[in-house]
Design an enzyme around this catalytic site. Structure first.
Site, short mmCIF file in Angstrom:
data_model
loop_
_atom_site.label_atom_id
_atom_site.label_comp_id
_atom_site.label_asym_id
_atom_site.label_seq_id
_atom_site.Cartn_x
_atom_site.Cartn_y
_atom_site.Cartn_z
N LYS A 231 0.84 -1.22 0.00
CA LYS A 231 0.00 0.00 0.00
C LYS A 231 0.87 1.26 0.00
CE LYS A 231 -2.20 -1.04 3.80
NZ LYS A 231 -1.59 -2.35 4.04
N GLU B 118 1.22 5.78 11.76
CA GLU B 118 2.20 5.02 10.99
C GLU B 118 3.56 5.04 11.68
OE1 GLU B 118 1.61 3.07 8.01
OE2 GLU B 118 -0.27 3.34 9.07
N ARG B 119 4.48 4.23 11.19
CA ARG B 119 5.81 4.14 11.81
C ARG B 119 6.59 5.42 11.50
NH1 ARG B 119 3.90 0.27 9.10
NH2 ARG B 119 3.62 -1.83 9.94
#
Length: 473
Positions: free
Chosen positions: A164, A190-191
């Site tokens: 993605k 998110e990271r």
């Protein structure tokens, strides 16, 4: 105590009466702050609380947008007099922010900005544009089978690790090249590694001056992750409404927004709905999605990555998100395992734009023929697995050969993965992609090995690749 006994400043001060994780109850003797008001702890300005409910005439309950270490009962809290605000203006271009609008790219604070509330209503119907335009991405499989809408919302559905984020970064790369608008990347839960990599890649590609990034990282409290999407939309609305520019809004990942809402809902003591999701999920998602719209001044085109828990498309989070989208791009783990990248499943993916009135008769007919060929091949796979290809009729064998060539032609080398694959990225126009599919369907490449069509740009490259392989052999 009468109104005259307290000064306005004192009236806006409260006292913490309970702290349960990120949930804080505060008592105000006068003038209860309205919902969405931002409160700051007096002892340390770093602790920020957003009011979510008024419990009674004296108490409010809020969710902390920052860690609550150091907050204790009896501490003073000051009402800031307004909701959470995001910076907007020309000064935010090329910068990276957190949910509070603080620059996190180790550069001086931006100048030439104004602050606006993150809580805005969607544009009224009278201001919305009714024109449908196709948004070209330069990625063959998307442009041919599931064209995106300018000013629409497209979802990238897939489980963990099917590509993605790679597809999102490729779209940023392709679109900033041939679009005079602004790109806005919103990372929800998110990271931090992904944010740093994206910032570096965009800087190296030279596209950062027309881009804004805003992140609510995975390690931040749920309140912060829940509000970062609203902050990003406030920035996008400024470019659309004030500067009359088209905006490409990339959200990675909308599931984390729903997940943050679920955590907030649980912390606030609401009764969970199906599979533990919050009862207000539909309203919260609509409040965010309906602000993404095409108006008379410009368009916000949104591409959203949607993590699908355990690859289950009946999950309420995936079902609610589907209903808002004009195009759904479904990534398949099976195709990824076969090395067919981008790993988009052409039979599960769809677009509301794929009608003769919008894309034209030729494109519509070709897309249907491609889908039909791939669908018939999918039905024949079981027979091939049991009896072998030799047991099929000559017509079916030709159809399988055609479908396998189409599958390989719809793969594409990406610019953002050049350092991993060693293959130069390719941008393919819609005309070239349609022409290639048409020629394959007419059996023009019947004698070309199917491997020659794998990871190429235009279809003519296949013949050159086949010649090179013959020479090498």
């Amino acid at each position: 105590m009468s109104d005259q006994a307290l000064t306005p400043a004192e009236r806006r001060r409260g006292t913490v009466v309970a702290v349960r994780g990120s949930v804080v109850d505060i008592r105000f003797d006068e003038d209860l702050p309205p919902i969405y008001s931002l409160l700051r702890a007096s002892s340390t300005q770093a602790i920020v609380i957003e009011v979510l409910t008024q419990l009674d005439a004296r108490h409010v309950r809020g969710i902390a947008l920052t860690p609550t270490q150091g907050l204790a009962r009896g501490m003073g809290v000051a009402d800031t007099g307004g909701p959470l605000k995001a910076p907007v203006g020309k000064g935010i271009l090329g910068r990276m922010f957190d949910v509070f609008g603080h620059a996190i790219d180790r550069q001086p604070a931006p100048t030439d900005i104004i602050w606006r509330s993150v809580h805005n209503a969607p544009p009224p119907l009278a201001r919305r544009s009714t024109k449908s335009e196709v948004f070209e991405t330069g990625i063959k499989v998307i442009d041919v089978l599931m064209p995106l809408e300018r000013g629409g919302k497209a979802g990238l559905f897939g489980g963990a690790g099917v590509g993605k984020t790679v597809l999102l970064t490729e779209m940023i790369h392709n679109m900033i090249g041939h679009q005079s608008g602004v790109s806005l990347f919103c990372g929800i839960g998110e990271r931090c590694r992904e944010g740093e990599e994206l910032y570096r890649e965009m800087k190296e590609a030279g596209v950062l001056p027309n881009m804004v990034m805003i992140f609510g990282q995975m390690n931040e409290p749920p309140g912060s992750r829940f509000r970062v999407g609203h902050a990003a939309l406030t920035m996008a609305e400024y470019f659309r409404d004030d500067e009359h520019r088209d905006v490409l809004l990339l959200i990675d990942n909308i599931f984390r927004f729903i997940q943050a809402g679920m955590e907030v809902s649980g912390l606030m003591g609401q009764m969970p709905s199906r599979l533990g999701y919050q009862p207000t999920m539909g309203t919260e998602l609509s409040g965010l999605e309906e602000r993404i719209a095409n108006t008379d001044t410009g368009a916000i085109t949104s591409i959203q990555a949607v993590y699908v828990p355990a690859d289950d498309f009946t999950d309420p989070a995936a079902v609610h998100t589907f209903s808002h989208l004009s195009a759904s791009i479904v990534l398949s783990r099976k195709r990824a395992s076969e090395g067919l990248f981008p790993a988009i499943d052409p039979l599960q993916s769809s677009s509301k734009m794929a009608t003769p009135g919008i894309v034209g008769e030729r494109h519509y007919t070709l897309a249907r023929a491609v889908r039909q060929t791939l669908a018939q091949y999918a039905e024949l796979k079981d027979i091939i697995a049991m009896l072998g290809l030799e047991q099929l009729s000559p017509d079916d064998r030709n159809l399988v050969a055609r479908a396998r060539r189409l599958e390989r032609f719809l793969t594409q080398p990406f610019f953002t993965t050049e350092q991993f694959t060693g293959l130069a990225g390719k941008l393919v126009s819609l005309e070239d992609a349609l022409g290639g599919c048409e020629r394959i369907l007419h059996d023009e490449f019947k004698d070309v090995p199917e491997g020659a069509l794998y990871m190429i740009g235009t279809v003519d490259e296949a013949k050159e690749k086949a010649k090179e392989k013959e020479k090498a052999a």
